[in-house]
Design a protein around this motif. Structure first.
Motif, PDB file in Angstrom:
ATOM      1  N   HIS A  55      47.603  54.079  26.917  1.00  0.00           N
ATOM      2  CA  HIS A  55      46.487  55.011  26.979  1.00  0.00           C
ATOM      3  C   HIS A  55      46.291  55.516  28.408  1.00  0.00           C
ATOM      4  O   HIS A  55      46.067  56.720  28.625  1.00  0.00           O
ATOM      5  CB  HIS A  55      45.213  54.330  26.473  1.00  0.00           C
ATOM      6  N   ALA A  56      46.370  54.609  29.372  1.00  0.00           N
ATOM      7  CA  ALA A  56      46.227  55.009  30.771  1.00  0.00           C
ATOM      8  C   ALA A  56      47.330  55.981  31.171  1.00  0.00           C
ATOM      9  O   ALA A  56      47.069  57.018  31.802  1.00  0.00           O
ATOM     10  CB  ALA A  56      46.246  53.777  31.666  1.00  0.00           C
ATOM     11  N   GLN A  57      48.561  55.669  30.798  1.00  0.00           N
ATOM     12  CA  GLN A  57      49.689  56.536  31.137  1.00  0.00           C
ATOM     13  C   GLN A  57      49.561  57.891  30.449  1.00  0.00           C
ATOM     14  O   GLN A  57      49.848  58.938  31.053  1.00  0.00           O
ATOM     15  CB  GLN A  57      50.996  55.854  30.734  1.00  0.00           C
ATOM     16  N   GLY A  58      49.144  57.874  29.192  1.00  0.00           N
ATOM     17  CA  GLY A  58      49.002  59.119  28.456  1.00  0.00           C
ATOM     18  C   GLY A  58      47.929  60.023  29.038  1.00  0.00           C
ATOM     19  O   GLY A  58      48.106  61.252  29.109  1.00  0.00           O
ATOM     20  N   LEU A  59      46.809  59.428  29.470  1.00  0.00           N
ATOM     21  CA  LEU A  59      45.755  60.227  30.092  1.00  0.00           C
ATOM     22  C   LEU A  59      46.256  60.887  31.372  1.00  0.00           C
ATOM     23  O   LEU A  59      46.002  62.071  31.615  1.00  0.00           O
ATOM     24  CB  LEU A  59      44.548  59.340  30.401  1.00  0.00           C
ATOM     25  N   ARG A  60      46.977  60.118  32.187  1.00  0.00           N
ATOM     26  CA  ARG A  60      47.475  60.675  33.444  1.00  0.00           C
ATOM     27  C   ARG A  60      48.493  61.790  33.196  1.00  0.00           C
ATOM     28  O   ARG A  60      48.487  62.813  33.891  1.00  0.00           O
ATOM     29  CB  ARG A  60      48.078  59.563  34.291  1.00  0.00           C
ATOM     30  N   ALA A  61      49.357  61.588  32.208  1.00  0.00           N
ATOM     31  CA  ALA A  61      50.355  62.609  31.904  1.00  0.00           C
ATOM     32  C   ALA A  61      49.689  63.882  31.386  1.00  0.00           C
ATOM     33  O   ALA A  61      50.063  64.999  31.778  1.00  0.00           O
ATOM     34  CB  ALA A  61      51.355  62.077  30.884  1.00  0.00           C
ATOM     35  N   ALA A  62      48.691  63.719  30.508  1.00  0.00           N
ATOM     36  CA  ALA A  62      47.991  64.885  29.968  1.00  0.00           C
ATOM     37  C   ALA A  62      47.212  65.608  31.059  1.00  0.00           C
ATOM     38  O   ALA A  62      47.154  66.841  31.097  1.00  0.00           O
ATOM     39  CB  ALA A  62      47.055  64.457  28.839  1.00  0.00           C
ATOM     40  N   ALA A  63      46.613  64.833  31.975  1.00  0.00           N
ATOM     41  CA  ALA A  63      45.884  65.452  33.084  1.00  0.00           C
ATOM     42  C   ALA A  63      46.828  66.224  33.993  1.00  0.00           C
ATOM     43  O   ALA A  63      46.519  67.338  34.437  1.00  0.00           O
ATOM     44  CB  ALA A  63      45.139  64.382  33.871  1.00  0.00           C
ATOM     45  N   ALA A  64      47.999  65.642  34.252  1.00  0.00           N
ATOM     46  CA  ALA A  64      48.981  66.316  35.102  1.00  0.00           C
ATOM     47  C   ALA A  64      49.476  67.614  34.464  1.00  0.00           C
ATOM     48  O   ALA A  64      49.834  68.565  35.167  1.00  0.00           O
ATOM     49  CB  ALA A  64      50.159  65.390  35.375  1.00  0.00           C
ATOM     50  N   ALA A  65      49.464  67.650  33.115  1.00  0.00           N
ATOM     51  CA  ALA A  65      49.880  68.853  32.400  1.00  0.00           C
ATOM     52  C   ALA A  65      48.764  69.882  32.299  1.00  0.00           C
ATOM     53  O   ALA A  65      48.969  70.965  31.738  1.00  0.00           O
ATOM     54  CB  ALA A  65      50.385  68.481  31.009  1.00  0.00           C
TER      55      ALA A  65
END
Length: 253
Positions: A214-224
Motif C-alpha cells: 500500500h505504501a509503495q502503491g501510494l508513492r507510485a501513484a503520487a509520482a504519476a
C-alpha cells in the motif's frame, strides 16, 4: 436533488433518492458484473448494481446505516468487538460467494492485471471501516472500485490491518483505539469469525506485505500525478504504513 455523501477523495459520491451515483471508470463493467453475481447468490453485504445514469455515472442502491464518513476519531461502532466480528463474517460470506464468480472475458480490474491465477478470487481489496455501512447487526461494504484478482489471505490481511487494527500505533490512536487495545485478542476474534484455518503467522506475514504494498502503491501513484495519492503521501499516509510494518515485526502473534 443530489446530496453529497461524506468521505471519498476521488470525485466522491452523491445520493439521488434511493440510489448512489459515482464516477464510472474502466473497471466499472467488471465491478457491476461482480455485484450482480453477489446479488444472485443471495449475498446481502454489498450494494446492488443498477447500471449507468444519463451522465454515464455508476448507479448503485443506497444503503441505510451508520458510516465513518469524515469523522475522526472513528465512531464507537467501528471500534467495537461486534463490528470486528461482523467484518470477519462479512469477508467469509463474500469470499464464499466470489469463488463461483466467472468474470466476463473482457473484464478489466483495478491494478492492471485481469486474469485469475490458481487459488485466487476477486477480492474487495479495501474492506476497511471507512468503506463499511453498519446496520446495527451486520455490515454492508461499499466502494468496490479497487476489486481485483487476489488470494483470499490478501483480502483478509487488509481487513486485519484496518479493523483489528494493525496500523501504526499513532494512527490507531487517532482513529480512536485505546493505547492498551489487545491486538492479539482482536486478531484471533477476526480470524475465528472468518473461519481461518491457517496460522496467525501466515496472516501477519500477509498484513506486512499488504501494508508495504500500500505504501509503495501510494508513492507510485503520487509520482504519476494521481491527485488523491499526492494528497495522501503529503499527509504522511505512506510513511504511516511503513511504521505499521516496522511495528508488526515486534508483534507477538
Amino acid at each position: 436533488m443530489e446530496q453529497r455523501l461524506a468521505g471519498g477523495r476521488d470525485h466522491g459520491a452523491v445520493r439521488v433518492g434511493r440510489t448512489v451515483r459515482r464516477t464510472a471508470g474502466e473497471q466499472t463493467p467488471a465491478v457491476q458484473a461482480l455485484l450482480r453475481h453477489l446479488e444472485a447468490t443471495g449475498f446481502t453485504g454489498a450494494p446492488r448494481a443498477l447500471g449507468l445514469d444519463e451522465q454515464g455515472r455508476e448507479v448503485l442502491t443506497y444503503v441505510e446505516g451508520e458510516t465513518v464518513g469524515d469523522v475522526r476519531p472513528w465512531p464507537a461502532w467501528a471500534r467495537s468487538d461486534a463490528a470486528l466480528v461482523a467484518a470477519g463474517r462479512w469477508l467469509r460470506d463474500f469470499h464464499a460467494a466470489s469463488r463461483s464468480f466467472v468474470p466476463p472475458p473482457d473484464a478489466h480490474w483495478f491494478g492492471g492485471r485481469d486474469e485469475l491465477r490458481p487459488g485466487e478470487l476477486i477480492g474487495h481489496r479495501d474492506a476497511a471501516p471507512y468503506n463499511a455501512v453498519w446496520t446495527g447487526t451486520g455490515l454492508v461494504v461499499i466502494d468496490w472500485d479497487l476489486a481485483h484478482p487476489m488470494l483470499p489471505v490478501q483480502d483478509l490481511a487488509f481487513v486485519a490491518l484496518t479493523w483489528v487494527p494493525l496500523t501504526a500505533r499513532d494512527v490507531a490512536a487517532a482513529d480512536g483505539f485505546p493505547p492498551d487495545a489487545d491486538r492479539p485478542r482482536r486478531l484471533r476474534m477476526l480470524l475465528d469469525a472468518y473461519g481461518w484455518t491457517g496460522t496467525e503467522a501466515e496472516v501477519l506475514a500477509a498484513v506486512r506485505a499488504r501494508a508495504a504494498e500500500h505504501a509503495q502503491g501510494l508513492r507510485a501513484a503520487a509520482a504519476a500525478g494521481y491527485q488523491p495519492a499526492v494528497e495522501l503521501v503529503a499527509e504522511g499516509v505512506a510513511e504511516a504504513f511503513d511504521r505499521a510494518v516496522a511495528e508488526l515485526d515486534a508483534l507477538d502473534p
